[in-house]
Design a protein around this motif. Structure first.
Motif, PDB file in Angstrom:
ATOM      1  N   PRO A 152      41.870  43.735   3.519  1.00 61.59           N
ATOM      2  CA  PRO A 152      41.559  44.289   2.188  1.00 61.59           C
ATOM      3  C   PRO A 152      40.065  44.393   1.905  1.00 61.59           C
ATOM      4  O   PRO A 152      39.663  45.094   0.975  1.00 61.59           O
ATOM      5  N   TYR A 153      39.234  43.698   2.692  1.00 63.45           N
ATOM      6  CA  TYR A 153      37.785  43.785   2.488  1.00 63.45           C
ATOM      7  C   TYR A 153      37.123  44.782   3.442  1.00 63.45           C
ATOM      8  O   TYR A 153      35.913  44.975   3.390  1.00 63.45           O
ATOM      9  N   SER A 182      47.382  40.330  -3.940  1.00 63.74           N
ATOM     10  CA  SER A 182      46.167  39.648  -4.350  1.00 63.74           C
ATOM     11  C   SER A 182      46.509  38.321  -5.013  1.00 63.74           C
ATOM     12  O   SER A 182      47.569  38.177  -5.619  1.00 63.74           O
ATOM     13  N   LYS A 200      37.263  34.567   0.563  1.00 64.35           N
ATOM     14  CA  LYS A 200      37.674  35.845  -0.007  1.00 64.35           C
ATOM     15  C   LYS A 200      39.114  35.725  -0.497  1.00 64.35           C
ATOM     16  O   LYS A 200      39.855  34.836  -0.080  1.00 64.35           O
ATOM     17  N   THR A 222      42.098  36.545   0.195  1.00 60.40           N
ATOM     18  CA  THR A 222      42.827  37.089   1.337  1.00 60.40           C
ATOM     19  C   THR A 222      44.333  37.049   1.162  1.00 60.40           C
ATOM     20  O   THR A 222      45.070  37.466   2.064  1.00 60.40           O
ATOM     21  N   ARG A 244      35.910  38.412  -5.171  1.00 62.20           N
ATOM     22  CA  ARG A 244      36.978  39.346  -5.514  1.00 62.20           C
ATOM     23  C   ARG A 244      37.041  40.489  -4.506  1.00 62.20           C
ATOM     24  O   ARG A 244      36.076  40.796  -3.810  1.00 62.20           O
ATOM     25  N   ARG A 245      38.186  41.134  -4.472  1.00 63.31           N
ATOM     26  CA  ARG A 245      38.337  42.299  -3.606  1.00 63.31           C
ATOM     27  C   ARG A 245      37.426  43.416  -4.099  1.00 63.31           C
ATOM     28  O   ARG A 245      37.263  43.613  -5.311  1.00 63.31           O
TER      29      ARG A 245
END
Length: 657
Positions: free
Chosen positions: A76-77, A103, A204, A206, A230-231
């Protein structure tokens, strides 16, 4: 064409690749690094590529593979990768599916949330204390802006040479650089945070698949403050499960479920058979006890934790996965849960792969044979440990549950077996393996793991197996005792089994109880006696003759019988005038119980015959036993008659009309 291009490198990506294995699709899996390539097993229909790609290179790969669908299961990052994938899919007119992990909620009151790495660095510069970084190796350069980062920061990164070299170049070295592959359990995170003395944890968001929950749980227990990045963008997408379900609907998947029961051996990585290793590599899902699935984290497979056979069956039948590996410790044929599980899943035709038994491994370590030993397990079982050791020269024994090494040693010492030789094997096949030797008495106060293997050697085991111990074997007072010859015939009439549950009503010295317990070595004898001094004598005889599977019940029958388990066999040596009530109590608990009673008086004999006629008892036998014992008078032997004894035996059942 059924061609799919999957961008993986995450847990979700690996799950999708596993679900596609052997299905009527051709899947090309692209991962960023050579290390990521090793995490996905190729197959006839799955090709794995590695290397980072821009939008043009992705578009070329779509054309080359003639992909109809691009699945984006990247981190997601990984914002730039996702942007390139979207661009390439739009340019080539290819379907694009974004797979997202859920999330974490920001309702974690103990967390500090920041929007970027730079904000995390700024926050840390306003604090003091050690920090555990769990953000990967790419952003490490930014964290060198933290004041005193060489002494404050501890970086956890993947064990990849490229990442380690980059971290070294930045100034992270020694104990400040932790190169390990996850997933990390809560316990592992606790140990790491403790070892570095962390006051802050940088991570993160994750999601659960990335071990986020385990990190936060460990931090909370230690009072460590999590700093959560945060994402970077809000995205829409589907879960990996939803993606697999969509593909299953779209293509004619082979839905046949295969189950392999895998014996893991003692547990060490090198102890797996080649067949077991292959089964674990090919499995989509692991099912088993948590300690075993945790030990198999290197296979990076989703796991369901279940131990009881019914729970394992339920997990198998409700799982989405087609290839399931049920993991069992040791050998699947030796005190294994496999025995209970197989009848429940016979319709699935499971494959059973044996493992190396810990006892076989331990015997090799001790340089001794096991073919001349008795093999047994006390794990989760009620075991007559004293009888086992007293009657055999050599016993291999698995511990567990309430039968810990310490309890076994205490029991052996308490019943006069303090000099037997004991070898204790702990953590067999692991780096922490330890083997300790000594007598039961010498090892009594040592600390041992709750799960261990024992070799217990008794140089002088009991060899006599016939009934009718000599009267002189027993400790005596003025408490009445059934004599040897009568006792031998009585025990014969009882027809005991090895796992019998016996009542000895009016136990006296415990002579009959002792011999019942020796014969029913896998069962239990309840010695019911109303006199406190007689109860003490029974306990003394138990220790004196090394017999432990007797429970002494102080009380008067039939009241004292209410709380006892149903008997398979009952001996009545004294009834206190309550003979019929005692027999009724036994029949109520077990309508098929076998009963033997002895009496020397005509009154009790008459009471017994009356009870047999009144109660549902059949197959009665009456024996009058006359015993004379020789005594020496000068150079002659004269016979002295003992009191005649009536032996009456019967068993529960309905009489013929």
């Amino acid at each position: 064409m059924n061609n799919i291009l999957l961008f993986a490198g995450t847990t979700e990506g690996r799950r999708i690749a596993e679900a596609l294995r052997g299905q009527p699709v051709t899947c090309t899996v692209s991962v960023a690094t050579e290390y990521g390539e090793t995490l996905i097993e190729p197959a006839e229909n799955i090709r794995v590529l590695f290397g980072r790609k821009n939008a043009d290179e992705i578009a070329a790969l779509i054309e080359e593979t003639q992909a109809e669908t691009v699945i984006d299961a990247t981190h997601p990052y990984a914002v730039e990768v996702t942007k390139s994938l979207r661009t390439a899919a739009e340019r080539t007119g290819t379907e694009y599916l974004r797979v997202l992990r859920a999330s974490a909620s920001e309702m974690h009151g103990d967390c500090v949330f920041v929007n970027s790495t730079d904000e995390a660095v700024a926050y840390l510069n306003g604090t003091e204390g050690n920090v555990l970084l769990t953000v990967g190796s790419k952003e490490l350069a930014a964290y060198t802006a933290v004041k005193d980062f060489e002494t404050r920061l501890y970086a956890r990164i993947l064990p990849v040479k490229e990442s380690a070299d980059a971290a070294f170049a930045l100034g992270f070295s020694g104990k400040h650089l932790i190169c390990m592959q996850g997933p990390f359990s809560e316990e592992m995170n606790l140990a790491m945070l403790n070892s570095v003395g962390a006051r802050y944890l940088v991570t993160k968001d994750t999601g659960d698949a990335g071990g986020f929950s385990e990190k936060l749980a460990a931090a909370k227990k230690l009072g460590v403050t999590p700093v959560v990045i945060r994402r970077p963008t809000e995205e829409t997408g589907i879960t990996d499960r939803a993606c697999i379900a969509l593909l299953r609907e779209r293509f004619p998947f082979n839905e046949q479920k295969t189950v392999t029961i895998v014996g893991l051996g003692p547990g060490g990585e090198g102890m797996l058979t080649k067949a077991a290793d292959e089964a674990l590599k090919n499995a989509e899902l692991l099912i088993g006890a948590k300690r075993m699935t945790d030990a198999l984290a290197r296979y990076r497979k989703p796991a369901v934790n279940a131990i009881a056979a019914a729970d394992v069956e339920r997990a198998i039948r409700t799982a989405d996965a087609r290839r399931i590996a049920v993991v069992m410790s040791g050998d699947t044929g030796f005190f294994s849960g496999t025995k209970s599980l197989l009848p429940l899943i016979s319709d699935l035709k499971p494959v059973v792969l044996t493992g190396l038994s810990s006892i076989v491994y331990f015997a090799a370590k001790l340089e001794t044979a096991w073919d001349d030993a008795v093999l047994s397990s006390a794990h989760g079982r009620d075991l007559n440990v004293v009888g086992l050791i007293r009657n055999h020269r050599k016993v291999f024994l698995l511990t567990g549950g309430t039968w810990t090494v310490s309890r076994i040693l205490e029991t052996l010492v308490a019943f006069g077996l303090s000099d037997v030789n004991v070898a204790v094997g702990e953590d067999l096949s692991y780096e922490t393996e330890r083997i300790t030797r000594g007598t039961a008495d010498a090892l009594l106060h040592r600390a041992f793991s709750p799960l261990a293997v024992l070799l217990i050697e008794n140089p002088t085991p009991r060899r006599v197996v016939t009934q009718g111990r000599a009267d002189e074997d027993f400790l005596r007072t003025d408490v009445p005792m059934t004599k040897s010859e009568v006792r031998a015939v009585t025990l014969s009439k009882l027809r005991l089994t090895r796992d019998a549950v016996c009542w000895d009503v009016g136990a006296g010295t415990g002579s009959v109880s002792i011999e019942m317990a020796e014969t029913a070595a896998e069962g239990t004898v309840y010695a019911i006696e109303q006199k406190p001094d007689a109860c003490d004598l029974i306990r003394s005889n138990m220790r004196h003759l090394c017999v432990s599977n007797i429970a002494v019940i102080e009380g008067t029958a039939p009241d004292a019988l209410d709380a006892l388990p149903a008997p398979t066999h009952v001996f009545i040596g004294g009834s206190g005038g309550n003979l019929k009530a005692i027999m009724e109590a036994a029949l109520k608990k077990n309508p098929h119980v076998r009963i033997v009673l002895n009496t020397v008086t005509a009154e009790t004999f008459a009471e017994a015959i009356g009870a047999i006629r009144a109660l549902p008892l059949i197959n009665e036998e009456i024996t009058e036993l006359h015993v004379s014992r020789g005594r020496k008078v000068g150079s002659y032997h004269l016979m002295t008659a003992q009191n005649p004894v009536y032996l009456i035996s019967c068993e529960g059942g309905e009489r013929d009309a």
